[in-house]
Write a protein that holds these residues in place. Structure first.
Motif, mmCIF file in Angstrom:
data_model
loop_
_atom_site.group_PDB
_atom_site.id
_atom_site.type_symbol
_atom_site.label_atom_id
_atom_site.label_comp_id
_atom_site.label_asym_id
_atom_site.label_seq_id
_atom_site.Cartn_x
_atom_site.Cartn_y
_atom_site.Cartn_z
ATOM 1 N N VAL A 41 84.985 -62.550 28.262
ATOM 2 C CA VAL A 41 86.184 -62.894 27.511
ATOM 3 C C VAL A 41 87.204 -61.776 27.707
ATOM 4 C CG1 VAL A 41 87.172 -63.293 25.222
ATOM 5 C CG2 VAL A 41 84.959 -64.293 25.831
ATOM 6 N N ILE A 42 88.441 -62.149 27.998
ATOM 7 C CA ILE A 42 89.500 -61.175 28.235
ATOM 8 C C ILE A 42 90.554 -61.316 27.149
ATOM 9 C CG2 ILE A 42 90.711 -62.733 29.839
ATOM 10 C CD1 ILE A 42 91.596 -60.209 31.397
ATOM 11 N N VAL A 43 90.954 -60.199 26.567
ATOM 12 C CA VAL A 43 91.997 -60.150 25.547
ATOM 13 C C VAL A 43 93.161 -59.363 26.125
ATOM 14 C CG1 VAL A 43 92.627 -59.369 23.234
ATOM 15 C CG2 VAL A 43 90.338 -60.295 23.662
ATOM 16 N N LEU A 44 94.324 -60.014 26.198
ATOM 17 C CA LEU A 44 95.499 -59.427 26.832
ATOM 18 C C LEU A 44 96.594 -59.193 25.797
ATOM 19 C CD1 LEU A 44 95.661 -61.837 29.924
ATOM 20 C CD2 LEU A 44 94.678 -59.536 29.872
ATOM 21 N N THR A 83 100.986 -58.147 34.756
ATOM 22 C CA THR A 83 100.924 -56.974 33.884
ATOM 23 C C THR A 83 102.279 -56.281 33.806
ATOM 24 O OG1 THR A 83 100.107 -55.696 35.782
ATOM 25 C CG2 THR A 83 98.470 -56.523 34.215
ATOM 26 N N HIS A 84 102.521 -55.683 32.655
ATOM 27 C CA HIS A 84 103.730 -54.912 32.375
ATOM 28 C C HIS A 84 103.277 -53.486 32.064
ATOM 29 C CE1 HIS A 84 107.181 -53.667 29.747
ATOM 30 N NE2 HIS A 84 107.858 -54.346 30.650
ATOM 31 N N LYS A 85 104.204 -52.555 32.008
ATOM 32 C CA LYS A 85 103.819 -51.166 31.720
ATOM 33 C C LYS A 85 103.207 -51.026 30.325
ATOM 34 C CE LYS A 85 108.518 -49.922 30.258
ATOM 35 N NZ LYS A 85 109.670 -49.013 30.522
ATOM 36 N N THR A 86 103.489 -51.990 29.437
ATOM 37 C CA THR A 86 102.928 -51.937 28.080
ATOM 38 C C THR A 86 101.664 -52.780 27.934
ATOM 39 O OG1 THR A 86 104.317 -53.792 27.361
ATOM 40 C CG2 THR A 86 105.228 -51.581 27.115
ATOM 41 N N THR A 87 101.192 -53.392 29.038
ATOM 42 C CA THR A 87 100.045 -54.307 28.962
ATOM 43 C C THR A 87 98.743 -53.555 28.712
ATOM 44 O OG1 THR A 87 101.116 -55.885 30.458
ATOM 45 C CG2 THR A 87 98.727 -56.044 30.217
ATOM 46 N N ASP A 88 97.933 -54.101 27.827
ATOM 47 C CA ASP A 88 96.567 -53.606 27.602
ATOM 48 C C ASP A 88 95.588 -54.738 27.868
ATOM 49 O OD1 ASP A 88 97.111 -50.938 26.859
ATOM 50 O OD2 ASP A 88 97.715 -51.605 24.861
ATOM 51 N N ILE A 89 94.482 -54.421 28.566
ATOM 52 C CA ILE A 89 93.464 -55.411 28.932
ATOM 53 C C ILE A 89 92.125 -54.985 28.327
ATOM 54 C CG2 ILE A 89 92.236 -56.530 30.835
ATOM 55 C CD1 ILE A 89 94.663 -55.944 32.613
ATOM 56 N N HIS A 90 91.518 -55.886 27.566
ATOM 57 C CA HIS A 90 90.214 -55.608 26.959
ATOM 58 C C HIS A 90 89.227 -56.681 27.403
ATOM 59 C CE1 HIS A 90 91.957 -52.548 24.294
ATOM 60 N NE2 HIS A 90 92.967 -53.394 24.127
ATOM 61 N N LEU A 91 88.039 -56.265 27.805
ATOM 62 C CA LEU A 91 86.998 -57.173 28.289
ATOM 63 C C LEU A 91 85.783 -57.113 27.362
ATOM 64 C CD1 LEU A 91 87.154 -56.377 32.118
ATOM 65 C CD2 LEU A 91 87.971 -58.453 30.989
ATOM 66 N N TYR A 92 85.271 -58.313 27.045
ATOM 67 C CA TYR A 92 84.039 -58.435 26.266
ATOM 68 C C TYR A 92 82.964 -58.982 27.192
ATOM 69 C CZ TYR A 92 86.802 -57.935 21.957
ATOM 70 O OH TYR A 92 87.625 -57.474 20.957
ATOM 71 N N SER A 93 81.865 -58.247 27.324
ATOM 72 C CA SER A 93 80.780 -58.661 28.205
ATOM 73 C C SER A 93 80.133 -59.942 27.684
ATOM 74 C CB SER A 93 79.733 -57.551 28.310
ATOM 75 O OG SER A 93 78.640 -57.981 29.096
ATOM 76 N N ALA A 138 81.939 -59.462 17.679
ATOM 77 C CA ALA A 138 81.677 -59.155 19.093
ATOM 78 C C ALA A 138 82.078 -57.731 19.449
ATOM 79 C CB ALA A 138 82.432 -60.138 19.982
ATOM 80 N N SER A 139 82.236 -56.862 18.463
ATOM 81 C CA SER A 139 82.718 -55.500 18.721
ATOM 82 C C SER A 139 81.797 -54.737 19.666
ATOM 83 C CB SER A 139 82.882 -54.736 17.402
ATOM 84 O OG SER A 139 81.650 -54.698 16.697
ATOM 85 N N ASN A 140 80.478 -54.979 19.563
ATOM 86 C CA ASN A 140 79.546 -54.250 20.435
ATOM 87 C C ASN A 140 79.609 -54.722 21.892
ATOM 88 O OD1 ASN A 140 78.599 -52.693 18.305
ATOM 89 N ND2 ASN A 140 76.977 -54.160 17.777
ATOM 90 N N ALA A 141 80.218 -55.893 22.120
ATOM 91 C CA ALA A 141 80.333 -56.408 23.485
ATOM 92 C C ALA A 141 81.594 -55.895 24.195
ATOM 93 C CB ALA A 141 80.355 -57.938 23.470
ATOM 94 N N LEU A 142 82.454 -55.183 23.439
ATOM 95 C CA LEU A 142 83.689 -54.665 24.026
ATOM 96 C C LEU A 142 83.373 -53.557 25.025
ATOM 97 C CD1 LEU A 142 86.794 -54.781 23.980
ATOM 98 C CD2 LEU A 142 86.740 -53.058 22.151
ATOM 99 N N ARG A 143 83.806 -53.738 26.230
ATOM 100 C CA ARG A 143 83.505 -52.787 27.297
ATOM 101 C C ARG A 143 84.475 -51.613 27.269
ATOM 102 N NH1 ARG A 143 83.146 -56.493 32.577
ATOM 103 N NH2 ARG A 143 82.918 -54.426 33.502
ATOM 104 N N VAL A 169 86.473 -63.754 19.058
ATOM 105 C CA VAL A 169 85.862 -63.745 20.393
ATOM 106 C C VAL A 169 84.478 -64.373 20.338
ATOM 107 C CG1 VAL A 169 84.888 -62.243 22.189
ATOM 108 C CG2 VAL A 169 87.198 -61.817 21.310
ATOM 109 N N SER A 170 83.695 -64.058 19.298
ATOM 110 C CA SER A 170 82.358 -64.654 19.162
ATOM 111 C C SER A 170 82.463 -66.169 19.017
ATOM 112 C CB SER A 170 81.641 -64.067 17.947
ATOM 113 O OG SER A 170 81.380 -62.695 18.142
#
Length: 684
Positions: free
Chosen positions: A89-92, A108-118, A129-134, A152-153
């Motif tokens: 799962v990707i959170v943008l 992507t922009h200079k302010t973009t943040d990318i978070h991945l959940y395994s 799903a906090s423990n799945a955050l990479r 996310v869960s």
């Protein structure tokens, strides 16, 4: 997979947008998106230090069975690139929503943040799903909180995953993509006894020898092991003008090279020999000089002269040649874009280096020969006004400011000018058409003798007070034309030259199939400040209005005006502010001409004299048309910016072909920096 009936429904956090709802958002906005990953293309190098990867994500299955998916283009340094797994799962946060060539995507922009959940570590809801955050490869400004962890869960365990490939398929596709990128080389990096993938352009017409085809290719990088094509300079002859784009060079050992080498020069080109089945592909696809191709598994080894390296497309069960599409602005290959940038840089450098020789060498030789034939020496040449000559003597190819180009002018704009038209340089001196049309001379020495050469054109800017007295094409609907596509169109910093001649612009038969349109029309201007000549007329000048200048002038984008009646009405209203009743008067003249032609044909058939010989029948005589042109067009003058430039046109007479074989320079004038101001804009 639907959620269990007793399972709590969790809504998408309010600060996020679903992929389906993106279509309702404005293009260019920054959005927050959550999705599940179904495809990933690992990073490849782009220009500078950045790399690019592509991630395809979706968030739901539509009623028709398709998935709401979108592609994310990530541009970052290689060590900051995400490395997602299958089904993660990707959170943008703060990604840019864009549309290019009618295709929507995220970037992507200079302010973009990318978070991945395994995917393997996401627990079923209602657990977080906090423990799945990479771990993040770079510092993030926006971090997901507990509501996002819980969503996310829920999202992962409720979304349909039938479109996701198996883990084996995913890793196999990923490995092949990585291997392909590692095997890809620019020509500057190829070495003997290796197999590589390259993207190259055919720089010479293929030579077909039945069982094999020889290509000369380049990606505009240099390799010391390539043959060195040297430029000896243009051949200067009195009876044949030199061409800065025709070069004398030494060809390598191959007998089937096909005549003079036109470039690229230096060690930028490699010979490639193709065998079946690749020869069949070259013939069937009609590959020719200018084609861009992807060559896979190209064998690099020493050539027959044992001095330079060559490429060989060996016999294979599959075809390893693919033609590249330079018109693909939706998902262009970044490696092709880099090659196009290198080519453009090479051409700009070549133009700069050859222009000075072109300006002086061929013109000097030809002028010297002409003077010798007439028995005139440089000392015999009539002298122009010294001060005027001094102020006007400019070398071609150097852009001048509007101030500098308003040569010797002290005229001020009249206060009676059209208030609906604004000029970019309103505080600059006014030039008359006499100034603008006066030829410019270049002073040089040939064999220690000083001569003055008349230049075919100069790159100068002017400001003038004018009135519009005519326009072309006569039908306003033809002011917009299908846009010619350049191989550089896929480059983000591409700007099409506005000095292209009509012969270089492609014709498109099916107008309905064209999606891009551009302005292209001409205005005949009358100098509002020049005195009438002996015939009672003022000096006139035709100016071209290209797409950029027309957008400035009209504040309107081009479209197919044969279909777009709304834009046609807007165009007609705005041009009325520029030229008054000119369109109506021109329509009357055009109709009179058509009547005259029909009447002349009818009278000829009846063995009668043409109608214009009688005072009491038929259409108005030509004299009356002239009076209509000069007296009945009463639009106000306005200030505008005019630039002078040159274009190449066909020329059959070799003595006049001063721009190369079969070409000559034609002086042109173009409108720029001028804007029609509507009543609403004036009110603001």
């Amino acid at each position: 997979m639907a959620p269990h009936p007793n399972e709590q429904q969790i809504s998408l956090p309010s600060s996020f947008t679903s992929i389906q709802d993106l279509y309702k958002r404005g293009r260019g906005n920054l959005v927050n998106v959550i999705g599940i990953i179904k495809d990933f293309k690992p990073p490849i190098r782009t220009r500078g230090t950045d790399h690019k990867c592509e991630i395809c994500l979706y968030d739901r299955c539509s009623e028709d069975g398709s998935f709401d998916s979108i592609t994310l283009n990530v541009f970052r340094p290689e060590n900051e690139m995400p490395d997602p797994g299958l089904g993660d799962v990707i959170v943008l946060f703060q990604v840019k929503f864009q549309e290019r060539s009618e295709v929507l995507s995220l970037v992507t922009h200079k302010t973009t943040d990318i978070h991945l959940y395994s995917a393997r570590q996401i627990p079923p809801p209602p657990e977080s799903a906090s423990n799945a955050l990479r771990p993040e490869p770079r510092k993030a400004t926006h971090k997901p909180g507990q509501p996002i962890h819980e969503y996310v869960s829920f999202f992962y365990h409720s979304v349909d995953k039938s479109c996701i490939p198996s883990e084996v398929e995913f890793q196999d596709i990923k490995a092949k993509y990585i291997t392909a990128n590692e095997k890809f080389k620019e020509l500057k990096d190829v070495q003997v006894d290796t197999f590589v993938d390259v993207i190259v352009q055919l720089v010479r017409q293929p030579y077909d020898n039945d069982y094999r085809i020889t290509l000369w290719v380049s990606d505009y990088t240099e390799n010391d092991s390539f043959f060195n094509f040297t430029w000896k300079g243009p051949t200067i002859r009195a009876d044949k003008p030199a061409d800065p784009h025709e070069y004398e060079s030494v060809m390598p050992y191959v007998a089937d090279s096909g005549g003079e080498w036109k470039g690229p020069f230096g060690k930028r080109s490699m010979q490639v020999t193709c065998f079946d089945p690749h020869t069949a592909y070259v013939r069937e696809q009609g590959l020719s000089i200018g084609s861009w191709v992807f060559l896979r598994n190209l064998h690099i080894r020493k050539g027959r002269n044992d001095a330079n390296i060559e490429g060989f497309m060996r016999e294979d069960l599959k075809i390893n040649i693919a033609q590249m599409d330079t018109k693909d602005t939706v998902s262009p290959d970044p490696r092709l874009k880099e090659a196009l940038r290198r080519k453009r840089g090479y051409e700009e450098l070549k133009k700069i280096q050859s222009q000075e020789i072109f300006n002086a060498s061929w013109a000097g030789k030809k002028r010297k020969s002409d003077l010798a034939e007439m028995g005139i020496t440089s000392s015999d040449k009539p002298k122009r006004n010294k001060n005027k000559k001094k102020s006007k003597k400019k070398s071609m190819g150097h852009e001048e400011s509007v101030t500098s180009s308003a040569v010797g002018s002290t005229i001020s704009s009249t206060n009676d000018n059209n208030s609906n038209v604004k000029c970019e340089y309103e505080n600059k001196p006014i030039s008359t058409f006499e100034d603008i049309l006066d030829p410019i001379y270049y002073k040089t020495k040939i064999n220690s003798k000083e001569v003055e050469l008349q230049l075919p054109f100069v790159n100068l800017n002017y400001r003038a007070d004018v009135r519009v007295i005519n326009f072309m094409p006569p039908d306003l609907r033809d002011f917009a034309q299908p846009k010619r596509m350049s191989e550089y169109a896929m480059l983000s910093d591409y700007e099409e030259s506005d000095a292209d001649s009509d012969e270089e612009r492609g014709s498109i038969a099916d107008r309905a199939a064209v999606r891009q349109w551009e302005w292209r029309f001409f205005l005949e201007l009358e100098d509002a400040n020049s005195p009438n000549d002996h015939g009672g007329k003022k000096k006139t000048l035709w100016v071209a209005v290209n797409n950029f200048s027309a957008q400035c002038l009209l504040n309107l984008d081009a479209s197919d005006l044969h279909q777009d009646e709304d834009n046609l009405d807007i165009l007609r209203d705005r041009l009325f502010l520029l030229w008054g009743e000119l369109e109506e008067k021109k329509s009357i003249r055009e109709e009179n001409k058509r009547r005259a032609a029909r009447a002349a044909l009818s009278n000829t058939n009846l063995n009668r004299p043409p109608s214009h010989s009688s005072d009491d029948e038929g259409p108005a005589p030509r004299k009356h048309e002239t009076e209509l042109r000069s007296s009945q067009i009463s639009n106000l003058p306005f200030s505008c910016c005019i630039r002078q430039y040159g274009v190449k046109v066909r020329e059959e007479d070799p003595a006049k072909a001063d721009a190369g074989k079969g070409k000559r320079w034609q002086r042109m004038f173009g409108l720029f920096g001028t804007k029609i101001v509507t009543h609403q804009q004036q009110a603001v």
